[in-house]
Structure formats: C-alpha cells, structure tokens
Scaffold this active site. Structure first.
Site, PDB file in Angstrom:
ATOM      1  N   ASP A 141     -19.312  95.194  68.315  1.00  0.00           N
ATOM      2  CA  ASP A 141     -18.002  95.795  68.073  1.00  0.00           C
ATOM      3  C   ASP A 141     -16.955  94.684  67.984  1.00  0.00           C
ATOM      4  OD1 ASP A 141     -15.919  97.524  67.785  1.00  0.00           O
ATOM      5  OD2 ASP A 141     -16.031  98.386  69.790  1.00  0.00           O
ATOM      6  N   ASP A 201     -15.973  97.476  61.188  1.00  0.00           N
ATOM      7  CA  ASP A 201     -15.971  96.462  62.246  1.00  0.00           C
ATOM      8  C   ASP A 201     -16.982  96.715  63.365  1.00  0.00           C
ATOM      9  OD1 ASP A 201     -14.752  98.678  63.325  1.00  0.00           O
ATOM     10  OD2 ASP A 201     -13.129  97.578  64.299  1.00  0.00           O
ATOM     11  N   GLU A 202     -17.980  97.532  63.131  1.00  0.00           N
ATOM     12  CA  GLU A 202     -18.980  97.768  64.168  1.00  0.00           C
ATOM     13  C   GLU A 202     -20.305  98.198  63.556  1.00  0.00           C
ATOM     14  OE1 GLU A 202     -18.649 101.325  66.645  1.00  0.00           O
ATOM     15  OE2 GLU A 202     -16.978 101.989  65.384  1.00  0.00           O
TER      16      GLU A 202
END
Length: 418
Positions: A16, A112-113
């Site tokens: 993350d 973003d993860e």
C-alpha cells in the site's frame, strides 16, 4: 528458507503506497518534502475537495475528502496542487513492474495498492526479508514510501498494511485476530462503512469480536449474504486467491460531477445527466463493454447522498439509452431540493460480445438501420477526437454546459498495465 513458509496455505503481501499522489509530487519536486502538501480537485473553485495529503498536513487535522476551504483554515500554510494523473499512472506502472520482478502473482486493486502471492518465493528469502526488499527498492528507485502487510490471506494482509504508516511492515497471523482485531470497533474493519455499521449496531454488533460471534440468521436478515462473508472476515478467514487477471474485470463505469452552485433547475440538472451519460457511453464503447444496470447518484445541498439503480432487460451501450434510463431514475427520485452533485454509472458491465439483445420484429429493423451510423460515428471520433461529431443538444447559455469536472470511477488507471 522453506521452513519460514507454511506447509499448507499461502503467504500474501498487501503493498500500500503511502499518501501516493502527494508522495509522487514530492518525488518530482524535492522542495515539497517535509511540507504540508495536499492534492485537491478544482483548486480555484469552492467545490475543491482534498484527494490526498502528506503526513505533515495530517498533523494539522487535514483529511482526505475534506473541503479545501476547511483544510486551509486548519493549515494556512498548506501547499495545494491539482492532480497530475499522468505522473501518478507512470509511477503506478513502475511500482507494479517492480513487484512483478518477485512473482507473477500480482493483483493490482487500485492505482496505489496491490496483492502479491509469494508462497513459492522461498528461494528469495523469508517473507519479512522479501517485504523489506520490496519496500527499500520502491523507495530507492522511485523515491516513494509504502507500507506492507504480511498474512495468510488477502483480508488480513490488507488489514496489516494499515497498521503501520508510513513505511511500516506488519505481520498478521490468524492466531493474532482475537487479540489484535476483536477489541476494535466494526468501523475499523476493511469493508464496513457507516451504513453497514449502523445495521450491525441494530443487532447489537459493535466490535469485530461481536461480529465474529454474531448470530448468522440475524446477520443474513440485516445484511444478506454479505453478513456471513463479514463474519468470516472477522474470524480471519478469506479464501480469495491473488488473481493477476482481475484488472481486466470491469464491474462498473461511471462519471460524476460537482456543480459550481447548488441547483434546483430541473432542465439544467437533466442537461448534466445527459452529458454524464454521454461520457459513460463513450468509455463503455471504447472498452467494448455493455451495462446491465444503470444507476444515478444525487448529493443534495445538505450533503445527504442517495444512489438509485435499475436492472435492465437488455445490456446497453448507447448514449441515448443510458441517458433515458438515468433521467427517468432522476425524475422518480429527485425530491426538488437543491442538488450539489450528480453521477451516472453503468453497473454489472460485461464484454460487448457476451451481451445479447432479445430483438423482436419491431426493434430489429430499427437497430439494423442505426448500426452503420453508430459505426461511422465511432470511427470519426476515434480518428479526430470525440468532439469531432456530436449529436446536437438544447443549450440555453449560462453555466449548465460546463457544470463541473469529470470524476472517473472505473479502473482507467490500469489500462496502461495491459
């Protein structure tokens, strides 16, 4: 190293990125490091909302989704930048490319993860060593911080990655659940929002521990099948595997816009829905998808938000059909109060070739005549841009033709990964 891995089961990482948009801006401009920075949409207008912010800004109480004016009141020295999605996509692609150097089992879930299955990666080191290597390499090569959760399943890995930020690495085993998760309130659990928490409260479920022991009949009555799934999660159970192909599965395609002023003008509001429907249709056709359900979102002046949807007899892709269904829903569910935001979404989308239509004797000839026209329009728009040829709409002047900025709800940011 093999003894560091379970003989049965998986080792899942959840990577993350920390304050991703703000961190990317800092990576491009080192003068921003250590300063309170916020990324906000529509910086010059009153509808500006904080998309993300640096940890320095968070110390002043600045939060995601906070109105920009409120954030500036809390932190007068706040630096505000507009989103630069080209930068963020580039950084995202580079980050996921790095993760795939460890294993092919990488599942992006947002810009973003993502999840990684490293069960068969024992030759690279222990799980904690692999996590440290990933974290250090992302920071050294991209100048971006991340937190990583290590667990036997996706739910626990996601939960673990939230426990230490920024630059944290957390191991969460199933045997840790009673001590680390059960004392927490249900709103702390991934997948539970305010409305779900309210329903759980109505049956006496306040903590994750309460949920783990809750009566299944009551859960099913309050939340349907999702109630049983959440109970399993509360007990640390999650059988979902890491699926690299999930980025190709589009569940919905939608657009929303915040109006520059709260409006009660029905004609203006319907014009906005018409424009949003056009954007949804364009993106559906570009991705070769069809929607089986159409939904609308209405946010009123007092910020109360409602969503309403309708399942369709046949999957649709055309602007006209989407607009008609969305307008009909709006007319049924709008109570006349001032509207702040509108959204149109196609749900349960499927590949166009999988869609079918139950053509009858009356619609067949009409559809057949239109198909060459639709094809010609699409070719012209593909070559010269989507504004090259458009259907005329009523325009009365004023601001309704440009009522707000588009917000995308589909996984467009993952297109570059294909």
């Amino acid at each position: 190293m093999q003894e560091m891995y379970p003989k049965k089961g998986r080792v899942i990482l959840h990577v993350d990125m920390n304050s991703f948009y703000a961190s990317v801006e800092m990576a491009y401009d080192s003068s921003l490091k250590g300063k309170p920075l916020a990324i906000a949409g529509n910086v010059e207008e009153r509808r500006g909302i904080i998309v993300t912010c640096s940890y320095e800004a968070r110390r002043f109480g600045v939060k995601t989704t906070m109105p920009l004016w409120e954030a500036k009141k809390l932190c007068p020295q706040l630096i505000v930048k507009s989103p630069d999605f080209d930068k963020y996509r580039t950084a995202s692609v580079a980050m996921f490319d790095l993760l795939r150097q460890y294993t092919s089992l990488v599942e992006p879930v947002s810009i973003d993860e993502g999840y990684m299955d490293i069960t068969e990666c024992h030759e690279m080191g222990s799980p904690i060593e692999i996590a440290k290597s990933i974290q250090q390499r992302i920071f050294q090569t991209l100048d971006l911080p991340c937190s990583i959760g290590i667990a036997p399943n996706k739910f626990l890995a996601k939960t673990a990655s939230d426990m230490k930020k920024p630059m944290g690495i957390t191991i969460l085993r199933k045997r840790d659940v009673p001590d680390k998760l059960w004392p927490l309130g249900v709103t702390e659990m991934h997948g539970i929002g305010e409305k779900t928490a309210e329903k759980l409260e109505s049956i006496g479920v306040r903590t994750i521990g309460d949920l783990s022991q809750a009566n299944e009949m009551q859960l099913r009555h309050a939340l349907g099948i999702n109630g049983l799934k959440l109970k399993n999660r509360a007990n640390g159970e999650d059988n979902r595997g890491v699926d690299p192909d999930s980025i190709y599965e589009h569940k919905s395609v939608g657009n929303s816009t915040t109006l520059p002023y709260d409006s009660t003008n029905e004609k203006e509001l319907l014009t906005v829905i018409h424009t949003l429907s056009e954007k949804v249709a364009f993106r559906l056709k570009r991705k070769n998808l069809a929607g089986q359900k159409i939904g609308i979102t209405i946010r009123f002046k007092n910020r109360k938000t409602i969503t309403r949807s309708k399942t369709l007899l046949n999957p649709i892709t055309s602007h006209k059909n989407i607009s008609e269904e969305a307008k009909a829903l709006f007319k049924i569910h709008w109570n006349g109060d001032a509207v702040r935001l509108l959204g149109v979404t196609a749900f349960e989308v499927i590949e166009k070739q999988e869609a079918f239509k139950q053509l009858d004797i009356f619609s067949y000839q009409q559809d057949a005549k239109k198909e060459p026209l639709f094809s010609a329009i699409e070719k012209l728009q593909a070559k010269y841009g989507k504004k090259a040829l458009q259907k005329g709409t009523d325009y009365t002047g004023g601001t309704s033709a440009n009522m707000g900025a588009e917000t995308s709800f589909s996984k467009d940011f993952l297109d570059r990964q294909r």
